[in-house]
Design a protein around this motif. Structure first.
Motif, PDB file in Angstrom:
ATOM      1  N   ILE A 191       0.873  -1.109  -0.026  1.00 28.04           N
ATOM      2  CA  ILE A 191       0.049  -0.078   0.139  1.00 28.04           C
ATOM      3  C   ILE A 191       0.858   1.286  -0.083  1.00 28.04           C
ATOM      4  O   ILE A 191       0.459   2.317  -0.529  1.00 28.04           O
ATOM      5  N   VAL A 192       1.633   1.287   0.899  1.00 24.64           N
ATOM      6  CA  VAL A 192       2.820   2.211   0.761  1.00 24.64           C
ATOM      7  C   VAL A 192       3.276   2.624  -0.725  1.00 24.64           C
ATOM      8  O   VAL A 192       3.432   3.938  -1.004  1.00 24.64           O
ATOM      9  N   ASP A 193       3.898   1.482  -1.426  1.00 23.58           N
ATOM     10  CA  ASP A 193       4.515   1.603  -2.843  1.00 23.58           C
ATOM     11  C   ASP A 193       3.526   2.360  -3.570  1.00 23.58           C
ATOM     12  O   ASP A 193       3.418   2.896  -4.482  1.00 23.58           O
ATOM     13  N   LEU A 194       2.073   1.866  -3.269  1.00 28.41           N
ATOM     14  CA  LEU A 194       0.842   2.114  -4.296  1.00 28.41           C
ATOM     15  C   LEU A 194       0.692   3.810  -4.013  1.00 28.41           C
ATOM     16  O   LEU A 194       0.801   4.539  -4.921  1.00 28.41           O
ATOM     17  N   ILE A 195       0.537   3.976  -2.801  1.00 28.03           N
ATOM     18  CA  ILE A 195       0.319   5.673  -2.512  1.00 28.03           C
ATOM     19  C   ILE A 195       1.474   6.419  -3.106  1.00 28.03           C
ATOM     20  O   ILE A 195       1.224   7.429  -3.572  1.00 28.03           O
ATOM     21  N   LEU A 196       2.825   6.037  -3.067  1.00 28.39           N
ATOM     22  CA  LEU A 196       4.046   6.711  -3.353  1.00 28.39           C
ATOM     23  C   LEU A 196       3.871   6.761  -4.692  1.00 28.39           C
ATOM     24  O   LEU A 196       4.256   7.785  -5.690  1.00 28.39           O
ATOM     25  N   ALA A 197       3.435   5.572  -5.535  1.00 24.57           N
ATOM     26  CA  ALA A 197       3.452   5.506  -6.918  1.00 24.57           C
ATOM     27  C   ALA A 197       2.220   6.631  -7.604  1.00 24.57           C
ATOM     28  O   ALA A 197       2.504   7.275  -8.631  1.00 24.57           O
ATOM     29  N   ILE A 198       1.293   6.489  -6.870  1.00 25.03           N
ATOM     30  CA  ILE A 198       0.101   7.610  -7.148  1.00 25.03           C
ATOM     31  C   ILE A 198       0.600   9.207  -7.178  1.00 25.03           C
ATOM     32  O   ILE A 198       0.313   9.858  -7.849  1.00 25.03           O
ATOM     33  N   ARG A 199       1.331   9.404  -5.916  1.00 28.25           N
ATOM     34  CA  ARG A 199       1.650  10.780  -5.918  1.00 28.25           C
ATOM     35  C   ARG A 199       2.644  11.208  -6.923  1.00 28.25           C
ATOM     36  O   ARG A 199       2.624  12.127  -7.664  1.00 28.25           O
ATOM     37  N   ARG A 200       3.570  10.057  -7.286  1.00 32.74           N
ATOM     38  CA  ARG A 200       4.804  10.398  -8.225  1.00 32.74           C
ATOM     39  C   ARG A 200       4.179  10.517  -9.732  1.00 32.74           C
ATOM     40  O   ARG A 200       4.257  11.402 -10.610  1.00 32.74           O
ATOM     41  N   GLU A 201       3.022   9.558 -10.087  1.00 36.27           N
ATOM     42  CA  GLU A 201       2.822   9.341 -11.529  1.00 36.27           C
ATOM     43  C   GLU A 201       1.502  10.318 -11.813  1.00 36.27           C
ATOM     44  O   GLU A 201       1.262  10.906 -12.881  1.00 36.27           O
ATOM     45  N   LYS A 202       0.583  10.383 -10.785  1.00 41.95           N
ATOM     46  CA  LYS A 202      -0.549  11.292 -11.107  1.00 41.95           C
ATOM     47  C   LYS A 202      -0.738  12.633 -10.483  1.00 41.95           C
ATOM     48  O   LYS A 202      -1.429  13.633 -10.461  1.00 41.95           O
TER      49      LYS A 202
END
Length: 260
Positions: A191-202
């Motif tokens: 979940i941490v990785d997903l949230i970080l990816a969402i911040r970075r990509e979106k």
């Protein structure tokens, strides 16, 4: 580019009867930033979240979102304005498949924005909607669960599905209430990785409550600490970690050194 915060609360107050739970809280979140709200049990974190997202009425102060005063705006209209939300206990359509859950969210967004995909008499969702839903499930790592009912999937996967529903609405900010609650360590890191990816990509901003300090330190830029409904500290992760009053009231010296 606007210099105004994406989300700003000033002098926010919430009372339950004669008992004041939130006592003049100020906070601000800029575009793409991540703010963690922490504090002991009973500090008012969930109440603050509900006030920011319009689930409960405030009794003083103001909430501004995207430059608009939304203090009196109900929750569903704040969602339409771009405020995504997840909950401590996942809120998904238990009887629907994972794919159908996301399709419902996508079609809700399209109705709010006046979009139309396909002919008005179409009974089934348009292929482009199904494709978008499948893409979201893939991004969240649960494409293999597309035909499983939400009730039949694990707690961690339901959390991911709920996040997919929030993202389907194309939010400007995600309000995450205990996003890793009840998860095993491996699922927590996913979940941490997903949230970080969402911040970075979106480029989506994040406001979150969370008890796991490692999760907070990995995701957040800023931290706000509540105690009995009042802000006792606010600043960068390092500033809050090194604050004596925070270590005394919430972190504790042992936890502080473990986190460091």
């Amino acid at each position: 580019m606007s210099t105004e915060p994406l989300l700003k609360a000033t002098g926010l107050r919430v009372s339950y009867g004669s008992f004041e739970v939130i006592k003049g809280v100020d906070l601000s979140v800029r575009d793409g930033a991540a703010l963690a709200v922490i504090g002991p049990n009973g500090a008012g974190k969930s109440t603050l979240f509900k006030a920011l997202t319009g689930e409960i009425a405030t009794h003083g102060g103001k909430v501004m979102f995207r430059g608009r005063d939304v203090t009196q705006m109900p929750a569903h209209l704040r969602t339409a304005e771009g405020m995504g939300r997840t909950f401590q206990v996942s809120r998904v359509f238990q009887e629907l498949t994972a794919l159908s859950n996301v399709i419902v969210a996508l079609e809700s967004r399209m109705r709010c924005k006046g979009e139309r995909r396909g002919s008005w008499w179409r009974a089934a969702p348009a292929p482009s909607v199904v494709g978008e839903a499948e893409e979201l499930l893939a991004q969240l790592g649960i494409a293999h669960l597309r035909d499983e009912t939400a009730a039949a999937i694990s707690h961690g996967d339901r959390k991911r599905l709920e996040l997919a529903l929030a993202l389907a609405l194309e939010p400007k900010i995600l309000m995450l209430d205990e996003p890793t609650a009840g998860m095993a360590p491996a699922d927590r890191m996913k979940i941490v990785d997903l949230i970080l990816a969402i911040r970075r990509e979106k480029g989506v901003a994040v406001v979150m409550t969370e008890h796991d300090m490692d999760v907070i330190f990995m995701i957040s830029d800023q931290v706000l600490v509540l105690n009995y409904g009042e802000v006792i500290a606010s600043g960068s992760v390092e500033e809050v970690r090194s604050s004596p009053i925070v270590r005394e009231v919430y972190l504790g010296k042992d936890m502080y050194h473990a986190a460091g």
